[in-house]
Design an enzyme around this catalytic site. Structure first.
Site, PDB file in Angstrom:
ATOM      1  N   GLU A  39       0.858  -1.192   0.000  1.00 55.47           N
ATOM      2  CA  GLU A  39       0.000   0.000   0.000  1.00 55.47           C
ATOM      3  C   GLU A  39       0.888   1.233   0.000  1.00 55.47           C
ATOM      4  O   GLU A  39       2.006   1.194   0.520  1.00 55.47           O
ATOM      5  CB  GLU A  39      -0.864   0.032   1.274  1.00 55.47           C
ATOM      6  CG  GLU A  39      -1.963  -0.994   1.271  1.00 55.47           C
ATOM      7  CD  GLU A  39      -2.737  -1.028   2.601  1.00 55.47           C
ATOM      8  OE1 GLU A  39      -2.471  -0.203   3.493  1.00 55.47           O
ATOM      9  OE2 GLU A  39      -3.615  -1.894   2.712  1.00 55.47           O
ATOM     10  N   LYS A  99       2.382   4.521   1.371  1.00 53.07           N
ATOM     11  CA  LYS A  99       2.507   5.083   2.717  1.00 53.07           C
ATOM     12  C   LYS A  99       2.071   6.542   2.621  1.00 53.07           C
ATOM     13  O   LYS A  99       2.812   7.400   2.146  1.00 53.07           O
ATOM     14  CB  LYS A  99       3.941   4.971   3.231  1.00 53.07           C
ATOM     15  CG  LYS A  99       4.079   5.368   4.694  1.00 53.07           C
ATOM     16  CD  LYS A  99       5.455   4.981   5.235  1.00 53.07           C
ATOM     17  CE  LYS A  99       5.554   5.128   6.743  1.00 53.07           C
ATOM     18  NZ  LYS A  99       5.366   6.481   7.236  1.00 53.07           N
ATOM     19  N   ARG A 111      -2.313   9.773  11.222  1.00 54.69           N
ATOM     20  CA  ARG A 111      -2.989   8.512  11.534  1.00 54.69           C
ATOM     21  C   ARG A 111      -4.274   8.831  12.287  1.00 54.69           C
ATOM     22  O   ARG A 111      -4.255   9.607  13.253  1.00 54.69           O
ATOM     23  CB  ARG A 111      -2.067   7.663  12.415  1.00 54.69           C
ATOM     24  CG  ARG A 111      -2.547   6.255  12.672  1.00 54.69           C
ATOM     25  CD  ARG A 111      -2.110   5.364  11.560  1.00 54.69           C
ATOM     26  NE  ARG A 111      -2.500   3.984  11.737  1.00 54.69           N
ATOM     27  CZ  ARG A 111      -1.715   3.021  12.180  1.00 54.69           C
ATOM     28  NH1 ARG A 111      -0.478   3.305  12.555  1.00 54.69           N
ATOM     29  NH2 ARG A 111      -2.152   1.778  12.263  1.00 54.69           N
ATOM     30  N   ARG A 133      -3.099   8.979  17.066  1.00 53.51           N
ATOM     31  CA  ARG A 133      -2.206   7.892  17.424  1.00 53.51           C
ATOM     32  C   ARG A 133      -1.961   7.831  18.932  1.00 53.51           C
ATOM     33  O   ARG A 133      -1.622   6.803  19.480  1.00 53.51           O
ATOM     34  CB  ARG A 133      -0.888   8.178  16.696  1.00 53.51           C
ATOM     35  CG  ARG A 133       0.093   7.076  16.623  1.00 53.51           C
ATOM     36  CD  ARG A 133       1.249   7.589  15.776  1.00 53.51           C
ATOM     37  NE  ARG A 133       2.298   6.621  15.657  1.00 53.51           N
ATOM     38  CZ  ARG A 133       3.153   6.304  16.626  1.00 53.51           C
ATOM     39  NH1 ARG A 133       3.068   6.893  17.791  1.00 53.51           N
ATOM     40  NH2 ARG A 133       4.090   5.408  16.405  1.00 53.51           N
ATOM     41  N   GLU A 160      -5.507   7.019   7.412  1.00 54.79           N
ATOM     42  CA  GLU A 160      -4.686   8.221   7.440  1.00 54.79           C
ATOM     43  C   GLU A 160      -5.484   9.390   6.865  1.00 54.79           C
ATOM     44  O   GLU A 160      -6.079   9.267   5.790  1.00 54.79           O
ATOM     45  CB  GLU A 160      -3.424   7.940   6.599  1.00 54.79           C
ATOM     46  CG  GLU A 160      -2.343   8.950   6.701  1.00 54.79           C
ATOM     47  CD  GLU A 160      -1.244   8.612   7.726  1.00 54.79           C
ATOM     48  OE1 GLU A 160      -1.403   7.672   8.535  1.00 54.79           O
ATOM     49  OE2 GLU A 160      -0.244   9.336   7.728  1.00 54.79           O
ATOM     50  N   PHE A 191      -7.385   2.101   5.793  1.00 57.41           N
ATOM     51  CA  PHE A 191      -6.702   0.866   5.423  1.00 57.41           C
ATOM     52  C   PHE A 191      -7.052  -0.316   6.313  1.00 57.41           C
ATOM     53  O   PHE A 191      -6.605  -1.420   6.087  1.00 57.41           O
ATOM     54  CB  PHE A 191      -5.190   1.046   5.284  1.00 57.41           C
ATOM     55  CG  PHE A 191      -4.507   1.841   6.373  1.00 57.41           C
ATOM     56  CD1 PHE A 191      -4.329   1.307   7.634  1.00 57.41           C
ATOM     57  CD2 PHE A 191      -4.021   3.110   6.096  1.00 57.41           C
ATOM     58  CE1 PHE A 191      -3.666   2.028   8.603  1.00 57.41           C
ATOM     59  CE2 PHE A 191      -3.353   3.848   7.071  1.00 57.41           C
ATOM     60  CZ  PHE A 191      -3.187   3.299   8.339  1.00 57.41           C
ATOM     61  N   ARG A 217       4.078  -3.329  17.222  1.00 55.12           N
ATOM     62  CA  ARG A 217       4.871  -3.064  16.036  1.00 55.12           C
ATOM     63  C   ARG A 217       5.139  -4.444  15.482  1.00 55.12           C
ATOM     64  O   ARG A 217       6.130  -5.077  15.787  1.00 55.12           O
ATOM     65  CB  ARG A 217       6.155  -2.326  16.407  1.00 55.12           C
ATOM     66  CG  ARG A 217       6.806  -1.668  15.225  1.00 55.12           C
ATOM     67  CD  ARG A 217       7.981  -0.806  15.629  1.00 55.12           C
ATOM     68  NE  ARG A 217       7.631   0.456  16.263  1.00 55.12           N
ATOM     69  CZ  ARG A 217       7.149   1.522  15.615  1.00 55.12           C
ATOM     70  NH1 ARG A 217       6.957   1.497  14.322  1.00 55.12           N
ATOM     71  NH2 ARG A 217       6.838   2.618  16.270  1.00 55.12           N
ATOM     72  N   LYS A 250       7.377  -1.342   6.729  1.00 56.30           N
ATOM     73  CA  LYS A 250       7.388  -0.057   6.011  1.00 56.30           C
ATOM     74  C   LYS A 250       8.732   0.197   5.345  1.00 56.30           C
ATOM     75  O   LYS A 250       9.772  -0.205   5.853  1.00 56.30           O
ATOM     76  CB  LYS A 250       7.000   1.099   6.932  1.00 56.30           C
ATOM     77  CG  LYS A 250       7.972   1.397   8.039  1.00 56.30           C
ATOM     78  CD  LYS A 250       7.512   2.634   8.827  1.00 56.30           C
ATOM     79  CE  LYS A 250       8.332   2.785  10.098  1.00 56.30           C
ATOM     80  NZ  LYS A 250       7.943   3.905  10.924  1.00 56.30           N
TER      81      LYS A 250
HETATM   82  P1  ATP Z   1       6.434   7.131  10.731  1.00 55.42           P
HETATM   83  O1  ATP Z   1       7.343   8.011  11.523  1.00 55.42           O
HETATM   84  O2  ATP Z   1       7.127   6.382   9.636  1.00 55.42           O
HETATM   85  O3  ATP Z   1       5.171   7.795  10.305  1.00 55.42           O
HETATM   86  P2  ATP Z   1       5.156   5.855  12.975  1.00 55.42           P
HETATM   87  O4  ATP Z   1       6.038   5.514  14.134  1.00 55.42           O
HETATM   88  O5  ATP Z   1       4.241   6.998  13.101  1.00 55.42           O
HETATM   89  O6  ATP Z   1       6.069   5.950  11.695  1.00 55.42           O
HETATM   90  P3  ATP Z   1       4.673   3.202  12.017  1.00 55.42           P
HETATM   91  O7  ATP Z   1       3.612   2.247  12.317  1.00 55.42           O
HETATM   92  O8  ATP Z   1       6.045   2.832  12.340  1.00 55.42           O
HETATM   93  O9  ATP Z   1       4.255   4.594  12.639  1.00 55.42           O
HETATM   94  O10 ATP Z   1       4.682   3.479  10.437  1.00 55.42           O
HETATM   95  C1  ATP Z   1       3.544   3.421   9.712  1.00 55.42           C
HETATM   96  C2  ATP Z   1       2.898   4.785   9.679  1.00 55.42           C
HETATM   97  O11 ATP Z   1       2.625   5.102   8.344  1.00 55.42           O
HETATM   98  C3  ATP Z   1       1.580   4.779  10.392  1.00 55.42           C
HETATM   99  O12 ATP Z   1       1.662   5.326  11.672  1.00 55.42           O
HETATM  100  C4  ATP Z   1       0.662   5.596   9.493  1.00 55.42           C
HETATM  101  O13 ATP Z   1       0.488   6.882  10.043  1.00 55.42           O
HETATM  102  C5  ATP Z   1       1.385   5.727   8.198  1.00 55.42           C
HETATM  103  N1  ATP Z   1       0.706   5.099   7.069  1.00 55.42           N
HETATM  104  C6  ATP Z   1       0.515   5.681   5.873  1.00 55.42           C
HETATM  105  N2  ATP Z   1      -0.077   4.865   5.009  1.00 55.42           N
HETATM  106  C7  ATP Z   1      -0.281   3.708   5.647  1.00 55.42           C
HETATM  107  C8  ATP Z   1      -0.845   2.471   5.252  1.00 55.42           C
HETATM  108  N3  ATP Z   1      -1.310   2.273   4.037  1.00 55.42           N
HETATM  109  N4  ATP Z   1      -0.897   1.488   6.190  1.00 55.42           N
HETATM  110  C9  ATP Z   1      -0.412   1.678   7.425  1.00 55.42           C
HETATM  111  N5  ATP Z   1       0.145   2.825   7.847  1.00 55.42           N
HETATM  112  C10 ATP Z   1       0.220   3.836   6.974  1.00 55.42           C
END
Ligand code: ATP
Length: 554
Positions: free
Chosen positions: A248, A250, A255, A270, A298, A337, A411, A417
């Protein structure tokens, strides 16, 4: 109902917890104490032990600024400004300042009435509901009367909770264990109930009632988000899954967990805070959808079929502009998602493939969209999907196993990712300085830290990456959260999280973390993250050795 238990008992228990480094002992001491409490007291006690004054997911926090607390401390104890700052310099912790000043209190008020957990809970509720004009002085009044009726030890913990700085070494996992042990729950039972209920206090209350087996996800009770594991290359992702998986985009936004029941929609961040009012378009887009549900997705600034820069969201998040202006600048589309609950039933234990079918039905006919998915299996396919995503203006990929369940708060290995720039760290500002030249008069140099256990260790100083407007806002905010003012330099309460990019990491004697990031640039202000979400010194060390390896290979 039984009489509420004295708060003093909890503070004595927390002192004992602080006094031991053994995790088992911490759990044991707390469990023994909790077991004797009635449910409503267990709720307040667990929440306070976790360092919170309000339920997670509630829109209102009992926030009291540092400067307000300092004022109240002076008023309640008769101490002068100089005395307060001397005491602060000695302890570096406002809670301990409160304890010392209350112990030396000049006008000793005699109190025969004991502060109970129920009364403390009520006072926190009052702080939460005090808003708008005149709220600072009303809050002062509440805190002052709390401190006047508190013993030094109680005062210390009241201030610790209000500043969010407990430092008891009681991380959420240990508290969860203590609650499990107090009320005879198995570890998995406790973990799941806690995850679903979101708030440790609500969980303790239910556990004390013996009412945990029936805990289910339900609208308007946010649950912890599933997180993705970072990978450095497409090859590693292909190897990790070893079969056909979903890729998918990103999306680069915020979030957001969207809950709907009847016509009512609420949105949670979040950090499980309610952010409904920041995203009226998302409410409007899903209000008419069929049925009740909890979605994960998102909120993305999006126009003409393409994402807009994330920065356009920042002011909206800090409620710095009215909604119409914000919507004109950056209209939001919600990309869903995942789905966690639909029409009375949890869906977290279905496979992702099944969940997506439910999601498609919910989103159909609304202006919200489903995250786009393509099947990939080889390194080449993942690389191609990644390129496409970058070309279209997305941040990278989140690759997901179609058979995986929704791991609340995990996690997990089910989501991977891939981002272009691996070298970013989430850090917190601990000190700041005024700039020079064009930046004179504004606070533009930020010293930042990562976590080391329950301490913070500095690893660099950032000067660049923010716009002039952002620096102005930052200046205001930093003044508000100043703990010690040295004129050109200020120490601040660690709460502003930055995502910083950098070129490399060096060993350094200048920072107490032992490392310094080279050429750090602020990529963004992470209003969606708190100090507990920042990166750790272990991660810095790991990046440092990874980078050495690369240099050596060359
Ligand atoms: P980052 O700093 O990379 O945003 P994070 O610590 O906030 O990371 P992670 O779960 O590690 O969160 O990385 C996935 C993040 O990517 C999610 O928090 C979400 O906000 C974002 N995201 C964007 N598109 C998607 C998707 N299709 N599926 C899941 N997460 C997604």
């Amino acid at each position: 109902m039984k009489q509420s238990a004295p708060f003093l008992g909890l503070t004595q228990v927390l002192e004992r917890v602080r006094g031991t480094t053994s995790k088992n002992e911490k759990v044991g001491i707390l469990a023994e104490y909790l077991a004797k409490l009635q449910p409503s007291d267990a709720e307040v006690a667990a929440r306070v032990a976790s360092g919170r004054s309000s339920e997670r997911g509630s829109k209102d926090e009992a926030q009291v600024g540092y400067s307000t607390l300092l004022d109240v401390l002076r008023e309640a104890t008769g101490a002068t400004e100089a005395e307060v700052s001397r005491t602060y310099l000695r302890h570096g912790d406002l809670g301990e300042v409160a304890e010392e000043l209350l112990a030396e209190k000049k006008e000793q008020t005699l109190f025969d009435e004991q502060l109970t957990l129920a009364a403390l809970g009520d006072a926190f509720a009052k702080l939460r509901s005090t808003k708008g004009q005149g709220s600072t002085s009303a809050k002062k009044g509440v805190v002052k009367s709390l401190l006047l009726s508190a013993s030094p030890l109680e005062g210390k913990y009241i201030v610790k909770v209000l500043t969010g700085e407990m430092r008891t070494g009681l991380v959420s996992g240990l508290l969860e264990e203590a609650i499990a042990s107090a009320y005879g729950l198995s570890k998995p039972e406790a973990a799941r109930a806690h995850m679903v209920l979101g708030d440790i206090g609500v969980f303790a209350n239910r556990a004390a009632r013996g009412d945990v087996s029936g805990v289910r996800i339900q609208p308007f009770r946010p649950v912890n988000f599933m997180l993705a594991e970072p990978f450095a290359t497409a090859a590693e992702i292909a190897e990790h899954f070893g079969r056909t998986v979903y890729a998918e985009y990103k999306y680069d936004g915020i979030r957001a967990q969207v809950h709907k029941s009847g016509r009512k929609v609420r949105i949670y961040s979040r950090r499980l805070e309610e952010i409904t009012s920041s995203f009226p378009e998302v409410v409007a887009s899903l209000q008419g959808a069929r049925g009740d549900f909890v979605l994960d997705g998102e909120a993305v600034p999006f126009e003409g079929g393409r994402p807009l820069p994330f920065q356009l969201l920042q002011r909206r998040l800090r409620r710095m502009e009215d909604f119409e202006a914000a919507a004109k600048k950056a209209p939001i589309t919600y990309f869903a998602f995942d789905i966690l609950f639909r029409d009375g039933k949890e869906t977290v234990d279905l496979s992702l493939a099944e969940r997506r079918k439910h999601l498609a039905k919910v989103v159909a006919g609304t202006t919200a969209r489903m995250a786009e998915t393509v099947d990939v299996s080889t390194q080449g396919e993942i690389q191609a999907a990644f390129r496409r995503s970058r070309d279209l203006g997305y941040e990278g990929l989140v690759v997901k196993d179609p058979d995986s369940l929704y791991g609340m708060g995990k996690r997990g290995s089910g989501w991977a990712k891939l981002k272009e720039e691996l070298d970013t760290l989430d850090v917190v500002i601990v000190a700041a300085e005024y700039g020079h030249g064009k930046r004179a008069g504004v606070i533009s140099d930020y010293t930042f830290a990562v976590r080391d256990g329950d301490q913070l260790k500095t690893v660099g100083k950032a000067y660049s990456g923010l716009t002039d407007k952002e620096i102005d806002e930052m200046t205001e905010k930093l003044k508000e959260i100043t703990v010690r003012d040295f004129g050109y330099r200020r120490e601040v309460k660690p709460e502003i999280v930055l995502e910083v990019a950098f070129d490399s990491i060096q060993r350094s004697g200048r920072h107490d973390g032992g490392y310094a990031l080279r050429f750090p640039r602020i990529k963004r202000i992470r209003t969606d993250k708190g100090v507990s979400d920042i990166d750790t010194i272990e991660k810095v060390e790991k990046m440092f050795s990874g980078q050495k390896l690369k240099v050596d290979e060359r």
